[in-house]
Design a protein around this motif. Structure first.
Motif, PDB file in Angstrom:
ATOM      1  N   LEU A  19      -8.507  -7.547  -1.436  1.00  0.00           N
ATOM      2  CA  LEU A  19      -8.334  -6.111  -1.182  1.00  0.00           C
ATOM      3  C   LEU A  19      -6.946  -5.639  -1.606  1.00  0.00           C
ATOM      4  O   LEU A  19      -6.794  -4.566  -2.185  1.00  0.00           O
ATOM      5  N   LEU A  20      -5.955  -6.453  -1.293  1.00  0.00           N
ATOM      6  CA  LEU A  20      -4.585  -6.108  -1.671  1.00  0.00           C
ATOM      7  C   LEU A  20      -4.463  -5.969  -3.185  1.00  0.00           C
ATOM      8  O   LEU A  20      -3.863  -5.012  -3.681  1.00  0.00           O
TER       9      LEU A  20
ATOM     10  N   LEU B  30      -3.895 -13.625   6.344  1.00  0.00           N
ATOM     11  CA  LEU B  30      -4.993 -12.665   6.225  1.00  0.00           C
ATOM     12  C   LEU B  30      -5.950 -13.051   5.098  1.00  0.00           C
ATOM     13  O   LEU B  30      -5.507 -13.404   4.007  1.00  0.00           O
ATOM     14  N   PRO B  31      -7.236 -12.934   5.340  1.00  0.00           N
ATOM     15  CA  PRO B  31      -8.219 -13.288   4.307  1.00  0.00           C
ATOM     16  C   PRO B  31      -8.535 -12.089   3.407  1.00  0.00           C
ATOM     17  O   PRO B  31      -9.678 -11.895   3.018  1.00  0.00           O
TER      18      PRO B  31
ATOM     19  N   TYR C 265      -8.108  -9.620 -13.315  1.00  0.00           N
ATOM     20  CA  TYR C 265      -7.357 -10.229 -12.216  1.00  0.00           C
ATOM     21  C   TYR C 265      -7.975  -9.837 -10.874  1.00  0.00           C
ATOM     22  O   TYR C 265      -8.178 -10.682 -10.001  1.00  0.00           O
ATOM     23  N   VAL C 266      -8.286  -8.567 -10.721  1.00  0.00           N
ATOM     24  CA  VAL C 266      -8.870  -8.060  -9.481  1.00  0.00           C
ATOM     25  C   VAL C 266     -10.321  -8.545  -9.329  1.00  0.00           C
ATOM     26  O   VAL C 266     -10.727  -8.963  -8.242  1.00  0.00           O
ATOM     27  N   ILE C 267     -11.071  -8.510 -10.416  1.00  0.00           N
ATOM     28  CA  ILE C 267     -12.459  -8.978 -10.367  1.00  0.00           C
ATOM     29  C   ILE C 267     -12.523 -10.452  -9.961  1.00  0.00           C
ATOM     30  O   ILE C 267     -13.351 -10.856  -9.145  1.00  0.00           O
TER      31      ILE C 267
ATOM     32  N   MET D 122       0.825  -1.207   0.000  1.00  0.00           N
ATOM     33  CA  MET D 122       0.000   0.000   0.000  1.00  0.00           C
ATOM     34  C   MET D 122       0.860   1.258   0.000  1.00  0.00           C
ATOM     35  O   MET D 122       0.513   2.243  -0.660  1.00  0.00           O
ATOM     36  N   VAL D 123       1.953   1.244   0.726  1.00  0.00           N
ATOM     37  CA  VAL D 123       2.855   2.399   0.741  1.00  0.00           C
ATOM     38  C   VAL D 123       3.379   2.664  -0.666  1.00  0.00           C
ATOM     39  O   VAL D 123       3.390   3.803  -1.135  1.00  0.00           O
TER      40      VAL D 123
END
Length: 179
Positions: A140-141, A135-136, A118-120, A62-63
């Motif tokens: 989101l990542l 982490l589930p 890919y995100v979808i 995220m950074v």
């Protein structure tokens, strides 16, 4: 009138990325704290959690992804400027205009559109970590890839506007100097 709207748009985008940079700075501080905590727990108490380690990985991603647009805004990105630094402000603005139009915007549009499926897919699966105790939130990542492309394109538009103004003002200044 159009110039005022362009300037207002550029200032709004810059302001959004300045605020986003403040969030990123908190992410960075949190990441450092968590890394310190992981090391102390692992080597001091022989304890460790995959989720805590993955949270550092998520924060790092995220950074980078959220901070890239601010880095562009601050003109702190990597640039091979063997010729660029010797150019006049007018020529630098022209190089930046063409670089934005021919490289920055198209590449980030490509990143967005190639990553969309890919995100979808990650969201449709509600993808989570393959590690036990991880982490589930992998879906989101992966969404930050799209956020990265959008913020970079927005900042690219702001830089384009800034460089158009710089080019116009340097052209006007050189015309006044010749008169």
């Amino acid at each position: 009138m159009l110039m005022k709207q362009m300037l207002a748009c550029q200032q709004f985008i810059d302001q959004v990325h300045s605020r986003l940079c403040q969030v990123v700075s908190w992410f960075t501080l949190t990441m450092v704290f968590l890394t310190f905590l992981i090391v102390v727990l692992r080597y001091g108490f022989n304890l460790g959690w995959i989720a805590m380690q993955e949270s550092v990985l998520y924060l790092h991603a995220m950074v980078f992804m959220l901070g890239a647009a601010h880095t562009l805004k601050a003109n702190e990105h990597v640039r091979v400027d063997i010729f660029y630094r010797k150019m006049s402000k007018r020529k630098q603005a022209l190089v930046d205009i063409f670089g934005t139009l021919l490289l920055l915007l198209p590449v980030n549009f490509l990143i967005f559109f190639l990553s969309l499926d890919y995100v979808i897919k990650a969201w449709s699966l509600m993808e989570s970590s393959p590690e036990a105790g991880g982490l589930p939130l992998v879906f989101l990542l992966k969404s930050f890839i799209l956020v990265f492309a959008v913020t970079m394109n927005l900042q690219g538009i702001a830089e384009l506007i800034r460089n158009i103004f710089a080019f116009k003002s340097s052209t006007a200044a050189s015309a006044e100097g010749q008169a």
